[in-house]
Scaffold this motif. Structure first.
Motif, PDB file in Angstrom:
ATOM      1  N   HIS A 119       0.868  -1.185   0.000  1.00 57.51           N
ATOM      2  CA  HIS A 119       0.000   0.000   0.000  1.00 57.51           C
ATOM      3  C   HIS A 119       0.898   1.226   0.000  1.00 57.51           C
ATOM      4  CE1 HIS A 119      -3.798   2.111   1.598  1.00 57.51           C
ATOM      5  NE2 HIS A 119      -4.083   1.595   0.420  1.00 57.51           N
ATOM      6  N   ASP A 185      -8.739  10.857  -8.455  1.00 51.65           N
ATOM      7  CA  ASP A 185      -8.534   9.433  -8.193  1.00 51.65           C
ATOM      8  C   ASP A 185      -7.078   9.026  -8.374  1.00 51.65           C
ATOM      9  OD1 ASP A 185     -11.189   8.688  -7.555  1.00 51.65           O
ATOM     10  OD2 ASP A 185     -11.715   8.627  -9.678  1.00 51.65           O
ATOM     11  N   VAL A 192      -2.521   3.720  -2.838  1.00 60.13           N
ATOM     12  CA  VAL A 192      -3.151   2.683  -3.656  1.00 60.13           C
ATOM     13  C   VAL A 192      -2.478   1.348  -3.366  1.00 60.13           C
ATOM     14  CG1 VAL A 192      -3.729   4.292  -5.516  1.00 60.13           C
ATOM     15  CG2 VAL A 192      -1.559   3.034  -5.609  1.00 60.13           C
ATOM     16  N   TRP A 193      -3.206   0.280  -3.646  1.00 58.13           N
ATOM     17  CA  TRP A 193      -2.591  -1.033  -3.633  1.00 58.13           C
ATOM     18  C   TRP A 193      -1.818  -1.209  -4.937  1.00 58.13           C
ATOM     19  CZ3 TRP A 193      -1.556  -3.989   0.230  1.00 58.13           C
ATOM     20  CH2 TRP A 193      -2.370  -3.987   1.373  1.00 58.13           C
ATOM     21  N   ALA A 228      -5.516  -2.272  -9.205  1.00 52.70           N
ATOM     22  CA  ALA A 228      -6.806  -2.040  -9.868  1.00 52.70           C
ATOM     23  C   ALA A 228      -6.608  -1.690 -11.339  1.00 52.70           C
ATOM     24  CB  ALA A 228      -7.571  -0.928  -9.156  1.00 52.70           C
ATOM     25  N   ALA A 308      -8.770  -8.987  -4.676  1.00 53.40           N
ATOM     26  CA  ALA A 308      -9.510  -7.932  -3.975  1.00 53.40           C
ATOM     27  C   ALA A 308      -9.831  -8.340  -2.543  1.00 53.40           C
ATOM     28  CB  ALA A 308     -10.793  -7.604  -4.738  1.00 53.40           C
ATOM     29  N   VAL A 313     -10.423  -5.102  -0.172  1.00 55.91           N
ATOM     30  CA  VAL A 313     -11.235  -4.180  -0.971  1.00 55.91           C
ATOM     31  C   VAL A 313     -12.706  -4.504  -0.746  1.00 55.91           C
ATOM     32  CG1 VAL A 313     -11.835  -3.448  -3.307  1.00 55.91           C
ATOM     33  CG2 VAL A 313      -9.436  -3.892  -2.703  1.00 55.91           C
ATOM     34  N   ASP A 315     -15.501  -2.614  -1.946  1.00 57.76           N
ATOM     35  CA  ASP A 315     -16.364  -2.305  -3.092  1.00 57.76           C
ATOM     36  C   ASP A 315     -15.532  -2.493  -4.364  1.00 57.76           C
ATOM     37  OD1 ASP A 315     -17.966  -1.243  -5.090  1.00 57.76           O
ATOM     38  OD2 ASP A 315     -18.731   0.388  -3.831  1.00 57.76           O
ATOM     39  N   LEU A 316     -15.610  -3.675  -4.937  1.00 55.96           N
ATOM     40  CA  LEU A 316     -14.785  -4.015  -6.093  1.00 55.96           C
ATOM     41  C   LEU A 316     -15.066  -3.101  -7.272  1.00 55.96           C
ATOM     42  CD1 LEU A 316     -12.820  -5.903  -7.557  1.00 55.96           C
ATOM     43  CD2 LEU A 316     -14.730  -7.481  -7.944  1.00 55.96           C
ATOM     44  N   TRP A 319     -13.590   0.334  -6.882  1.00 55.02           N
ATOM     45  CA  TRP A 319     -12.130   0.222  -6.984  1.00 55.02           C
ATOM     46  C   TRP A 319     -11.673   0.200  -8.449  1.00 55.02           C
ATOM     47  CZ3 TRP A 319      -8.922  -4.745  -6.700  1.00 55.02           C
ATOM     48  CH2 TRP A 319      -7.589  -4.481  -6.342  1.00 55.02           C
ATOM     49  N   LEU A 320     -12.389  -0.543  -9.278  1.00 56.47           N
ATOM     50  CA  LEU A 320     -11.988  -0.703 -10.676  1.00 56.47           C
ATOM     51  C   LEU A 320     -12.455   0.436 -11.573  1.00 56.47           C
ATOM     52  CD1 LEU A 320     -12.785  -4.501 -11.275  1.00 56.47           C
ATOM     53  CD2 LEU A 320     -10.548  -3.472 -10.834  1.00 56.47           C
TER      54      LEU A 320
END
Length: 375
Positions: A119, A185, A192-193, A228, A308, A313, A315-316, A319-320
Motif C-alpha cells: 500500500h 482518483d 493505492v494497492w 486495480a 480484492a 477491498v 467495493d470491487l 475500486w476498478l
C-alpha cells in the motif's frame, strides 16, 4: 552466418528475428530513447518475479535504441500468445488448450500480485497508462483538451453536460467533470494497492508453451503498478479492445494472427444512436463471444476476486471503475473513431460515470462467477 527475418512494425517500433549460430534472438528498435530506457527499467524491475526473455544486448543504430532479447516462444514447440489461444478456441469451439494456458498463467499472475502487494502513494507506481495520461498536458488533454466535437451527429457533439439515454436510462455526460474526478482518483499522494506486474496485460503480451509455461512480453510498463489498473486493463481488453477496437483500428498488428480477424472472434458491438428532442438515445450491447466471456469469468473468479478479498477491498466496482473509465478515454482518441464507436464510447462513459449503475449493466459478462468450459 547470421540470419535476419520476420520484420514487423508495431506503431513506431520495428522488430526482427535474428538467428546467430543456432541461437534464436528477438531484436527491437525503438526511435523513442526515453521509452526505450523505460523498457530496460521495466525489464529489470520484473525479471526476478515473472518468466521473461533474457536481455542479451543493448545498443544504438543512429537515432534508434536497439534491444536484443532471447526469442523464447517457439510455435513449432506449441508456444502461443493469448490472442492465438482465444482465436483458436473461438473458431473451433474447444477451450481445452486455452484452459491449460489459463491454468498456468492465472495462478502465476494471482500469486505474484499477492506476494508483491503493498500500500503506497500513487506517485510511486508506473504512471504510463493512467496517471501520466490524466496529468495536465497528458494524452487525455491532447485528445480532448481543445474541445473538438465528437463526430457522432452532423456538426459533431460536444460531450459536456450532454444529455443521453443509454439503453433506456437517462444520463448526463460531462467530460470535464469526469476528467477532474479521474485526476483526483490518480493524485500522486493518494495511497493505492500496488504490485509488481508487466503493467499492460493484453492478448499480445502474455504467452505460454506446454513445455515452459507462462511468459510475459513488452516491459515499458513493468514494475510497481496499481493493482486495480492492472485488473481493469485486462478486463477492458477482453470486452472492448481485443474483440473490436484493436483489430478495427490497428489491423496491422494481426499480420501473424489472422485467425483473430475471423468473424467469430472480431465482433462489432451492437450499437444504434439517434438524436432526440432532449439529446441522444443510444442502444448498445457487447457481444464479445463465448470464449472471451469464459476468459473474463475465469479471470474474475481466479484473479480479480481473490486479490480484492486478500487486499481488503470492500467495493470491487468502485475500486476498478476509475481505471475502466481511463481505458475508455486514454487508449484511442474518441474524436477520431467512426460514428458507431463514438456512440459506444459515449454510452460507456455515461454508464461508468453513473454511481448507480452496476458492472453487469455495461458488462454483462462481469456477472460470471464460475464457468463450465470444455476441459
Amino acid at each position: 552466418m547470421p540470419r535476419i527475418s520476420h520484420h514487423r512494425r508495431y506503431t513506431r517500433n520495428h522488430t526482427w528475428h535474428l538467428d546467430v549460430a543456432g541461437w534464436p534472438l528477438f531484436v527491437k528498435a525503438n526511435p523513442d530513447r526515453a521509452e526505450a530506457r523505460q523498457e530496460l527499467t521495466g525489464h529489470a524491475a520484473i525479471e526476478a518475479y515473472y518468466p521473461i526473455p533474457a536481455l542479451r544486448w543493448v545498443g544504438a543504430a543512429g537515432p534508434w535504441a536497439v534491444h536484443v532479447f532471447d526469442r523464447s516462444l517457439y510455435r513449432d514447440e506449441g508456444g502461443s500468445l493469448l490472442v492465438d489461444e482465444i482465436s483458436r478456441a473461438e473458431t473451433t469451439s474447444d477451450c481445452a488448450r486455452l484452459d491449460l494456458f489459463l491454468d498456468d498463467v492465472l495462478a502465476y499472475y494471482r500469486d505474484t500480485l499477492l506476494s508483491t502487494a503493498r500500500h503506497i502513494p500513487a506517485g510511486r507506481v508506473v504512471g504510463k497508462l493512467y496517471g501520466d495520461r490524466l496529468s495536465e498536458g497528458g494524452r487525455v488533454d491532447q485528445y480532448y483538451g481543445q474541445g473538438s466535437p465528437w463526430p457522432l451527429l452532423p456538426g459533431g457533439v460536444a460531450p459536456a453536460d450532454l444529455r443521453v439515454e443509454v439503453n433506456g436510462r437517462p444520463s448526463v455526460v460531462d467530460l470535464p467533470s469526469i476528467v477532474e474526478r479521474l485526476r483526483a482518483d490518480f493524485a500522486t499522494d493518494r495511497r493505492v494497492w500496488a504490485a509488481i506486474s508487466q503493467g499492460d496485460p493484453t492478448d499480445f503480451n502474455i504467452g505460454w508453451s506446454p513445455r515452459s509455461g507462462p511468459v510475459w512480453f513488452d516491459y515499458d510498463t513493468g514494475g510497481l503498478n496499481a493493482v486495480a489498473g492492472e485488473l481493469a486493463c485486462f478486463l477492458m481488453y477482453q470486452v472492448l479492445h481485443g474483440p473490436w477496437l484493436t483489430p478495427r483500428y490497428n489491423r496491422d498488428a494481426y499480420m501473424d494472427h489472422p485467425e483473430a480477424l475471423h468473424r467469430s472472434v472480431f465482433r462489432r458491438p451492437r450499437i444504434y444512436a439517434e438524436q432526440t428532442d432532449t439529446g441522444l438515445a443510444i442502444t448498445y450491447a457487447f457481444e464479445p463471444g463465448p470464449v472471451r466471456a469464459h476468459v473474463v469469468g475465469r479471470y474474475l473468479t481466479e484473479v480479480v476476486r481473490p486479490v480484492a478479498t486478500a487486499l481488503g477491498v470492500r467495493d470491487l466496482w468502485a475500486w476498478l471503475r476509475p481505471y475502466l473509465i481511463a481505458r475508455v478515454l486514454g487508449v484511442y482518441d474518441i474524436t477520431r473513431l467512426d460514428g458507431p464507436d463514438v456512440a459506444l464510447s459515449l454510452a460507456l462513459l455515461a454508464q461508468l460515470a453513473d454511481d448507480d449503475v452496476s458492472p453487469t449493466v455495461p458488462f454483462p459478462c462481469f456477472a460470471i462467477t464460475s464457468t463450465g468450459a470444455n476441459r
